[in-house]
Design a protein around this motif. Structure first.
Motif, PDB file in Angstrom:
ATOM      1  N   VAL A 159       0.312  -1.512  -0.171  1.00 28.09           N
ATOM      2  CA  VAL A 159       0.051  -0.240   0.499  1.00 28.09           C
ATOM      3  C   VAL A 159       0.536   1.915  -0.050  1.00 28.09           C
ATOM      4  O   VAL A 159       2.054   1.695   0.865  1.00 28.09           O
ATOM      5  N   ALA A 160       0.448   2.512  -0.079  1.00 33.19           N
ATOM      6  CA  ALA A 160       0.468   3.820  -0.044  1.00 33.19           C
ATOM      7  C   ALA A 160      -0.117   4.167  -0.384  1.00 33.19           C
ATOM      8  O   ALA A 160      -1.716   4.258  -0.377  1.00 33.19           O
ATOM      9  N   THR A 161       0.557   5.859  -0.160  1.00 36.48           N
ATOM     10  CA  THR A 161      -0.847   6.631  -0.331  1.00 36.48           C
ATOM     11  C   THR A 161      -0.103   7.112  -1.905  1.00 36.48           C
ATOM     12  O   THR A 161      -0.533   7.087  -2.896  1.00 36.48           O
ATOM     13  N   PRO A 162      -2.807   7.777  -2.543  1.00 35.64           N
ATOM     14  CA  PRO A 162      -2.754   8.021  -3.230  1.00 35.64           C
ATOM     15  C   PRO A 162      -1.280   9.291  -4.184  1.00 35.64           C
ATOM     16  O   PRO A 162      -1.165   9.002  -5.032  1.00 35.64           O
ATOM     17  N   GLU A 163      -1.060  10.178  -3.177  1.00 34.21           N
ATOM     18  CA  GLU A 163       0.563  11.358  -3.441  1.00 34.21           C
ATOM     19  C   GLU A 163       1.622  10.132  -3.831  1.00 34.21           C
ATOM     20  O   GLU A 163       1.990  10.890  -4.811  1.00 34.21           O
ATOM     21  N   PHE A 164       2.056   9.639  -3.112  1.00 38.73           N
ATOM     22  CA  PHE A 164       3.410   8.581  -2.975  1.00 38.73           C
ATOM     23  C   PHE A 164       2.586   7.433  -4.889  1.00 38.73           C
ATOM     24  O   PHE A 164       3.980   7.926  -5.993  1.00 38.73           O
ATOM     25  N   VAL A 165       1.093   7.214  -5.274  1.00 35.59           N
ATOM     26  CA  VAL A 165       1.588   6.239  -6.213  1.00 35.59           C
ATOM     27  C   VAL A 165       1.321   7.876  -7.545  1.00 35.59           C
ATOM     28  O   VAL A 165       2.155   7.387  -8.513  1.00 35.59           O
ATOM     29  N   ASN A 166       1.376   8.650  -7.036  1.00 34.45           N
ATOM     30  CA  ASN A 166       1.186  10.022  -8.425  1.00 34.45           C
ATOM     31  C   ASN A 166       2.747  10.276  -8.451  1.00 34.45           C
ATOM     32  O   ASN A 166       2.812  10.458  -9.978  1.00 34.45           O
ATOM     33  N   LYS A 167       3.404  10.592  -7.400  1.00 31.06           N
ATOM     34  CA  LYS A 167       4.753  10.588  -7.768  1.00 31.06           C
ATOM     35  C   LYS A 167       5.287  10.032  -8.610  1.00 31.06           C
ATOM     36  O   LYS A 167       6.226  10.064  -9.649  1.00 31.06           O
ATOM     37  N   HIS A 168       5.456   8.421  -8.004  1.00 34.29           N
ATOM     38  CA  HIS A 168       6.476   7.652  -8.331  1.00 34.29           C
ATOM     39  C   HIS A 168       6.044   6.859  -9.246  1.00 34.29           C
ATOM     40  O   HIS A 168       6.282   5.245  -9.733  1.00 34.29           O
ATOM     41  N   PHE A 169       3.907   6.821  -9.875  1.00 31.96           N
ATOM     42  CA  PHE A 169       3.796   6.043 -11.297  1.00 31.96           C
ATOM     43  C   PHE A 169       3.265   6.840 -12.126  1.00 31.96           C
ATOM     44  O   PHE A 169       2.347   6.268 -12.359  1.00 31.96           O
ATOM     45  N   PRO A 170       3.851   7.455 -12.601  1.00 33.26           N
ATOM     46  CA  PRO A 170       3.189   8.695 -13.306  1.00 33.26           C
ATOM     47  C   PRO A 170       2.397   8.298 -15.151  1.00 33.26           C
ATOM     48  O   PRO A 170       1.568   8.646 -15.342  1.00 33.26           O
ATOM     49  N   ASN A 171       3.021   6.846 -15.436  1.00 36.65           N
ATOM     50  CA  ASN A 171       2.693   6.229 -15.946  1.00 36.65           C
ATOM     51  C   ASN A 171       1.616   5.114 -15.713  1.00 36.65           C
ATOM     52  O   ASN A 171       1.491   4.125 -16.904  1.00 36.65           O
ATOM     53  N   GLY A 172       1.123   5.131 -14.850  1.00 37.72           N
ATOM     54  CA  GLY A 172       0.510   3.335 -14.246  1.00 37.72           C
ATOM     55  C   GLY A 172       1.266   2.779 -13.377  1.00 37.72           C
ATOM     56  O   GLY A 172       2.678   2.798 -13.562  1.00 37.72           O
ATOM     57  N   ILE A 173       0.688   2.157 -12.539  1.00 35.17           N
ATOM     58  CA  ILE A 173       1.275   1.113 -11.513  1.00 35.17           C
ATOM     59  C   ILE A 173       1.629  -0.084 -12.455  1.00 35.17           C
ATOM     60  O   ILE A 173       0.864  -1.265 -13.400  1.00 35.17           O
ATOM     61  N   ASN A 174       2.707  -0.680 -12.424  1.00 34.85           N
ATOM     62  CA  ASN A 174       3.170  -1.816 -12.523  1.00 34.85           C
ATOM     63  C   ASN A 174       4.229  -2.766 -11.452  1.00 34.85           C
ATOM     64  O   ASN A 174       4.851  -1.565 -10.933  1.00 34.85           O
ATOM     65  N   GLU A 175       4.233  -3.775 -11.929  1.00 38.31           N
ATOM     66  CA  GLU A 175       5.388  -4.319 -11.124  1.00 38.31           C
ATOM     67  C   GLU A 175       6.700  -4.277 -10.943  1.00 38.31           C
ATOM     68  O   GLU A 175       7.482  -4.005  -9.543  1.00 38.31           O
ATOM     69  N   THR A 176       7.264  -4.013 -12.138  1.00 37.65           N
ATOM     70  CA  THR A 176       8.753  -3.756 -12.532  1.00 37.65           C
ATOM     71  C   THR A 176       9.154  -2.753 -11.558  1.00 37.65           C
ATOM     72  O   THR A 176      10.463  -2.394 -11.850  1.00 37.65           O
ATOM     73  N   ALA A 177       8.205  -1.625 -11.597  1.00 36.22           N
ATOM     74  CA  ALA A 177       8.744  -0.142 -10.825  1.00 36.22           C
ATOM     75  C   ALA A 177       9.215  -0.316  -9.636  1.00 36.22           C
ATOM     76  O   ALA A 177       9.778   0.209  -8.536  1.00 36.22           O
TER      77      ALA A 177
END
Length: 294
Positions: free
Chosen positions: A165-183
């Motif tokens: 889990v993470a915050t929405p802000e964390f997701v926006n910052k670290h997954f700008p192109n969408g959430i993916n496993e390899t990242a």
């Protein structure tokens, strides 16, 4: 025949880690306690403890502590059977930090409603608690292995479910192109301590099917602080689902891979001594986990 008065003196020394504290607890002089322990060692022909700070038990000493704890539990059972109440000897158990931070609060609360026995809870990783039981440091434990120890029993409690889990802000910052496993291995993440590394690696390998990497993981050995750091948006982390129900429901936290959760089996172990206190505690543990574990 074993000198049980001397053995109980030794047990108090081992438990309290001090000859002086044991003497106070037993209303004896420190010299008397020391002489009883020496006499006991002489009868065995081997030392029971190493007189250092902290006091260290020999293998023989560990076995004797286990024996005395079992004797005390048996005596408690007899006292309750004939007099309706046992002794005031505390009961030592071992559970892991995630269990302490979640459903074991309910166990302690509900057990206190039906029994006045004091519980002394020791915190240890779920892969290590069984070792404490085998050594006799505790009389019951929660662990991730089902095989009972010699003289003990075990029951399956269910699975503790973990999700990343993470915050929405964390997701926006670290997954700008969408959430993916390899990242995931490149993200700042959080683990509890050195024992938690195996759990984090297992999640990466079994749930995300990626090569495990923990080099980006901070260590933070505090259950409350662990969740607080994730909620601050600093890191992502693997957290028990039951611990963050409200945060997930409110949107404070997002499950990065809601269909890829790790399930860790948990088992309750205890020595089978016919002790009513242990039996009551076992029933409470089973009752609580029936509603919180899968």
């Amino acid at each position: 025949m074993l000198d049980y008065q001397a053995a109980y003196c030794f047990y108090q020394v081992a438990k309290l880690q001090s000859f002086e504290a044991a003497a106070q607890a037993l209303s004896l002089t420190q010299s008397a306690v020391s002489q009883k322990v020496k006499r006991l060692e002489h009868s065995f022909g081997a030392p029971l403890l190493i007189r250092e700070r902290p006091i260290r038990l020999t293998s023989l000493g560990e076995h004797l502590v286990t024996h005395i704890q079992k004797v005390l539990l048996l005596e408690d059972g007899l006292l309750e059977l004939f007099h309706g109440s046992g002794s005031e000897e505390p009961l030592s158990i071992a559970v892991n930090n995630d269990v302490l931070a979640t459903w074991f609060v309910d166990v302690l609360s509900q057990f206190s409603d039906v029994d006045s026995t004091i519980l002394q809870v020791k915190s240890q990783d779920q892969s290590k608690t069984r070792e404490l039981l085998q050594r006799g440091d505790v009389m019951a434990c929660v662990c991730d292995v089902g095989a009972p120890v010699s003289g003990g029993r075990s029951v399956s409690l269910g699975n503790m479910t973990y999700e990343l889990v993470a915050t929405p802000e964390f997701v926006n910052k670290h997954f700008p192109n969408g959430i993916n496993e390899t990242a995931v291995t490149k993200l700042p993440s959080l683990i509890y301590d050195e024992h938690d590394i195996a759990l984090w690696r297992r999640y990466q390998q079994e749930c995300l099917w990626i090569e495990a990497d923990t080099r980006k993981s901070h260590w933070y050995p505090s259950s409350h602080g662990f969740v607080a750091l994730v909620k601050s948006g600093t890191v992502c982390a693997l957290i028990p689902s039951v611990q963050i129900k409200e945060e997930l429901s409110s949107g404070q936290l997002i499950s990065l891979f809601p269909n890829q959760r790790l399930e860790v089996p948990l088992f309750w172990h205890w020595y089978e001594l016919g002790n009513p206190v242990l039996e009551r505690l076992t029933k409470v543990v089973q009752s609580v986990t029936r509603t919180v574990l899968l």
